[in-house]
Design a protein around this motif. Structure first.
Motif, PDB file in Angstrom:
ATOM      1  N   TYR A   1       0.645  -1.144  -0.098  1.00 47.35           N
ATOM      2  CA  TYR A   1       0.055   0.138   0.320  1.00 47.35           C
ATOM      3  C   TYR A   1       0.810   1.438   0.039  1.00 47.35           C
ATOM      4  CZ  TYR A   1      -3.677  -3.283   0.061  1.00 47.35           C
ATOM      5  OH  TYR A   1      -4.670  -4.394  -0.135  1.00 47.35           O
ATOM      6  N   PHE A   2       0.051   2.178  -0.528  1.00 49.34           N
ATOM      7  CA  PHE A   2       0.939   3.761  -0.672  1.00 49.34           C
ATOM      8  C   PHE A   2       1.604   4.128   0.617  1.00 49.34           C
ATOM      9  CE2 PHE A   2      -1.558   6.840   1.310  1.00 49.34           C
ATOM     10  CZ  PHE A   2      -2.722   5.953   1.672  1.00 49.34           C
ATOM     11  N   ASN A   3       1.243   3.729   1.616  1.00 53.08           N
ATOM     12  CA  ASN A   3       1.645   4.268   2.958  1.00 53.08           C
ATOM     13  C   ASN A   3       2.562   3.251   3.687  1.00 53.08           C
ATOM     14  OD1 ASN A   3      -0.350   2.447   3.607  1.00 53.08           O
ATOM     15  ND2 ASN A   3      -1.512   3.855   4.700  1.00 53.08           N
ATOM     16  N   GLN A   4       2.891   2.329   2.854  1.00 58.17           N
ATOM     17  CA  GLN A   4       3.997   1.552   3.610  1.00 58.17           C
ATOM     18  C   GLN A   4       5.283   2.050   3.508  1.00 58.17           C
ATOM     19  OE1 GLN A   4       1.665  -2.651   2.590  1.00 58.17           O
ATOM     20  NE2 GLN A   4       3.721  -3.103   2.757  1.00 58.17           N
ATOM     21  N   LYS A   5       6.267   1.968   4.306  1.00 54.83           N
ATOM     22  CA  LYS A   5       7.580   2.465   4.251  1.00 54.83           C
ATOM     23  C   LYS A   5       8.800   1.392   4.032  1.00 54.83           C
ATOM     24  CE  LYS A   5       6.784   6.595   6.958  1.00 54.83           C
ATOM     25  NZ  LYS A   5       6.474   7.095   8.056  1.00 54.83           N
ATOM     26  N   LYS A   6       8.299   0.282   4.053  1.00 53.01           N
ATOM     27  CA  LYS A   6       9.321  -0.778   3.985  1.00 53.01           C
ATOM     28  C   LYS A   6       8.708  -1.851   2.752  1.00 53.01           C
ATOM     29  CE  LYS A   6      12.388  -1.035   7.780  1.00 53.01           C
ATOM     30  NZ  LYS A   6      12.118  -1.515   9.166  1.00 53.01           N
ATOM     31  N   ILE A   7       9.589  -2.302   2.011  1.00 51.74           N
ATOM     32  CA  ILE A   7       9.084  -3.403   0.985  1.00 51.74           C
ATOM     33  C   ILE A   7      10.284  -4.516   1.322  1.00 51.74           C
ATOM     34  CG2 ILE A   7       8.901  -3.952  -1.141  1.00 51.74           C
ATOM     35  CD1 ILE A   7       8.238  -0.965  -1.884  1.00 51.74           C
ATOM     36  N   ASN A   8       9.624  -5.742   1.817  1.00 48.65           N
ATOM     37  CA  ASN A   8      10.626  -6.721   2.182  1.00 48.65           C
ATOM     38  C   ASN A   8      10.340  -7.879   0.945  1.00 48.65           C
ATOM     39  OD1 ASN A   8      11.618  -5.634   4.329  1.00 48.65           O
ATOM     40  ND2 ASN A   8       9.815  -6.444   5.412  1.00 48.65           N
ATOM     41  N   ASN A   9      11.363  -8.702   0.855  1.00 48.55           N
ATOM     42  CA  ASN A   9      11.218  -9.928   0.224  1.00 48.55           C
ATOM     43  C   ASN A   9      10.645 -10.042  -1.163  1.00 48.55           C
ATOM     44  OD1 ASN A   9      11.715 -12.941   0.081  1.00 48.55           O
ATOM     45  ND2 ASN A   9      10.074 -13.202   1.477  1.00 48.55           N
ATOM     46  N   CYS A  10      11.371  -9.301  -2.078  1.00 49.60           N
ATOM     47  CA  CYS A  10      10.735  -9.161  -3.416  1.00 49.60           C
ATOM     48  C   CYS A  10      11.496  -8.999  -4.540  1.00 49.60           C
ATOM     49  CB  CYS A  10       9.882  -7.782  -2.980  1.00 49.60           C
ATOM     50  SG  CYS A  10       9.181  -6.886  -4.488  1.00 49.60           S
ATOM     51  N   ASP A  11      10.956  -9.518  -5.789  1.00 50.47           N
ATOM     52  CA  ASP A  11      12.006  -9.603  -6.928  1.00 50.47           C
ATOM     53  C   ASP A  11      11.433  -8.392  -7.893  1.00 50.47           C
ATOM     54  OD1 ASP A  11      13.190 -11.923  -6.237  1.00 50.47           O
ATOM     55  OD2 ASP A  11      11.578 -13.038  -6.790  1.00 50.47           O
ATOM     56  N   LEU A  12      10.180  -8.148  -7.838  1.00 55.42           N
ATOM     57  CA  LEU A  12       9.674  -7.353  -8.859  1.00 55.42           C
ATOM     58  C   LEU A  12       8.507  -6.336  -8.035  1.00 55.42           C
ATOM     59  CD1 LEU A  12       8.605  -6.602 -11.939  1.00 55.42           C
ATOM     60  CD2 LEU A  12       7.049  -8.185 -11.612  1.00 55.42           C
ATOM     61  N   ILE A  13       8.607  -4.984  -8.428  1.00 59.68           N
ATOM     62  CA  ILE A  13       7.375  -4.079  -8.092  1.00 59.68           C
ATOM     63  C   ILE A  13       6.758  -3.575  -8.984  1.00 59.68           C
ATOM     64  CG2 ILE A  13       7.022  -1.999  -6.784  1.00 59.68           C
ATOM     65  CD1 ILE A  13       9.517  -2.288  -5.073  1.00 59.68           C
ATOM     66  N   ILE A  14       5.549  -3.631  -9.216  1.00 58.52           N
ATOM     67  CA  ILE A  14       4.647  -3.162 -10.051  1.00 58.52           C
ATOM     68  C   ILE A  14       3.850  -1.834  -9.836  1.00 58.52           C
ATOM     69  CG2 ILE A  14       2.764  -3.428 -11.956  1.00 58.52           C
ATOM     70  CD1 ILE A  14       3.698  -6.350 -12.279  1.00 58.52           C
ATOM     71  N   LEU A  15       4.055  -0.839 -10.377  1.00 57.93           N
ATOM     72  CA  LEU A  15       3.359   0.477  -9.999  1.00 57.93           C
ATOM     73  C   LEU A  15       2.238   0.117 -11.264  1.00 57.93           C
ATOM     74  CD1 LEU A  15       6.304   1.343  -9.336  1.00 57.93           C
ATOM     75  CD2 LEU A  15       5.410   3.514  -9.265  1.00 57.93           C
ATOM     76  N   PRO A  16       1.025   0.162 -10.895  1.00 55.96           N
ATOM     77  CA  PRO A  16      -0.138  -0.193 -11.883  1.00 55.96           C
ATOM     78  C   PRO A  16      -0.813   1.009 -12.526  1.00 55.96           C
ATOM     79  CG  PRO A  16      -1.050  -0.497  -9.443  1.00 55.96           C
ATOM     80  CD  PRO A  16       0.564  -0.041  -9.373  1.00 55.96           C
ATOM     81  N   GLY A  17      -1.804   0.813 -13.530  1.00 53.81           N
ATOM     82  CA  GLY A  17      -2.311   1.875 -14.045  1.00 53.81           C
ATOM     83  C   GLY A  17      -3.331   2.366 -13.018  1.00 53.81           C
ATOM     84  N   GLY A  18      -4.166   3.577 -13.707  1.00 53.99           N
ATOM     85  CA  GLY A  18      -5.156   4.139 -12.540  1.00 53.99           C
ATOM     86  C   GLY A  18      -5.174   5.726 -12.647  1.00 53.99           C
ATOM     87  N   PHE A  19      -5.574   6.356 -11.956  1.00 49.51           N
ATOM     88  CA  PHE A  19      -5.799   7.760 -11.670  1.00 49.51           C
ATOM     89  C   PHE A  19      -5.192   8.234 -10.314  1.00 49.51           C
ATOM     90  CE2 PHE A  19      -8.355   6.048 -15.198  1.00 49.51           C
ATOM     91  CZ  PHE A  19      -7.928   6.962 -16.272  1.00 49.51           C
ATOM     92  N   THR A  20      -4.074   7.994  -9.882  1.00 53.65           N
ATOM     93  CA  THR A  20      -3.651   8.125  -8.465  1.00 53.65           C
ATOM     94  C   THR A  20      -4.037   9.709  -8.118  1.00 53.65           C
ATOM     95  OG1 THR A  20      -1.576   8.720  -9.405  1.00 53.65           O
ATOM     96  CG2 THR A  20      -1.942   6.256  -8.465  1.00 53.65           C
ATOM     97  N   TYR A  21      -4.547   9.687  -7.144  1.00 60.40           N
ATOM     98  CA  TYR A  21      -4.919  11.213  -6.429  1.00 60.40           C
ATOM     99  C   TYR A  21      -5.526  11.938  -7.517  1.00 60.40           C
ATOM    100  CZ  TYR A  21      -1.865   9.764  -2.688  1.00 60.40           C
ATOM    101  OH  TYR A  21      -1.019   8.903  -1.839  1.00 60.40           O
TER     102      TYR A  21
END
Lengths: 101, 235
Positions: B33-53
């Motif tokens: 989620y957008f308010n998480q400060k840590k990303i653990n244990n991960c190979d790939l991060i996807i920023l998806p489509g949409g209309f953020t804010y």
């Protein structure tokens, strides 16, 4: 006498002022402005054949609380660079004025 | 492959990306989620489509300052794979993780249709399962997909092989007619200099099942998988 932190905060609050910043954001001249082109065509349809080089931009107004206008201007400059504009495609300019009574 | 899909306020293709990775490709995937400060244990991060804010101010301009973005930047700097799709691509350019900017389509219309893409470089982790020159049929759905970079930046990107996809016709010809938004040099997708961060306006996650009219988007995710496997063997 050295001012305590609380005393200093109170002094700052009493002496800080409100400034109105007016920021204009426009697409850089080298970037095609599709909205500007559409508006220009519409003006021509209305018979204003002498209108040209239409550019559509954004106007953002905000109030900043600061000790003086210089401090306010430095902050507004930073806000404009970091968030209000995208320096890759946009230019910005602004004015800072003390808010009246 | 452990992947994460970021959910920003206003994301709307997060479900599509999650569904494709989990149900179609059987990869491990979680939302973050957008308010998480840590990303653990991960190979790939996807920023998806949409209309953020709500795309207020500029597309991606506000999402770029979400708390999770510091972790994304950190992950990218350490060489992690980050893919931005559509609005996610806009967030990545706003964040400075990818060069250039995306702004209003030159004809001012929102374009929602299937288009053709040509693979320009198959040495990136996002295209290595494809061949150079392959043509993919993938949908676009955007109003701000007009890619711009100043001539110097563009020249550098060409030299570094950072252009991954160009809009083309069904035969692979690059033309103005095949360009759905006025993008400079028909650019549809790019990567950073290191190649680990990529962004694309078309939606490969919506072209992963025959039922949806095309499975051409799968090659992007298979490429990612292949590159991670390769990395594991080399390590």
């Amino acid at each position: 006498m050295k001012p305590t932190a609380r005393c200093l905060a109170a002094w700052k609050e009493e002496n800080s002022l409100y400034y109105i910043a007016k920021v204009e954001v426009t697409l850089k001249k080298v970037v095609l402005d599709p909205q500007g082109v559409a508006v220009e065509n519409a003006l021509k349809v209305l018979g204003y054949n002498n209108a040209s080089k239409v550019r559509v931009g954004k106007y953002i107004e905000l109030t900043v609380e600061a000790e003086d206008s210089k401090t306010a201007a430095i902050q507004v400059e930073e806000m404009s660079r970091r968030l209000l504009s995208n320096p890759v495609i946009e230019d910005f300019c602004y004015t800072v004025q003390e808010a009246g009574g | 492959m452990k992947s994460k899909v970021i959910v920003f306020p206003g994301s709307n293709c997060d479900l599509d990306a999650y569904h494709l990775l989990k149900d179609v490709l059987n990869y491990r995937v979680e939302y973050i989620y957008f308010n998480q400060k840590k990303i653990n244990n991960c190979d790939l991060i996807i920023l998806p489509g949409g209309f953020t804010y709500g795309d207020y101010l500029r597309s991606g301009a506000i999402a770029r300052f979400s708390p999770v973005m510091d972790a994304v930047i950190d992950f990218a700097e350490r060489g992690g794979l980050v893919l931005g799709i559509c609005n996610g691509f806009q967030v990545l350019t706003e964040a400075g993780l990818l060069p250039g900017a995306l702004y209003r389509n030159n004809h001012l219309h929102f374009r929602c249709e299937k288009i053709y893409l040509r693979i320009e470089n198959n040495s990136s982790p996002y295209t290595m399962a494809a061949r150079k020159g392959d043509i993919l049929k993938i949908p676009v759905a955007h109003g701000d997909g007009n890619y711009y970079a100043d001539p110097r930046t563009l020249e550098k990107m060409e030299r570094n092989n950072q252009i991954l996809f160009r809009y083309c016709d069904s035969e692979g010809n690059i033309s103005n007619e095949a360009n759905p938004n006025g993008s400079l040099s028909n650019i549809a997708g790019i990567c950073n200099k290191k190649g680990n961060v990529a962004g694309m306006m078309p939606h490969p996650e919506r072209a992963g099942e025959t039922l949806l009219g095309s499975t051409d988007g799968l090659v992007i995710f298979r490429s990612i998988f292949k590159s991670l496997e390769k990395g594991r063997i080399e390590r």
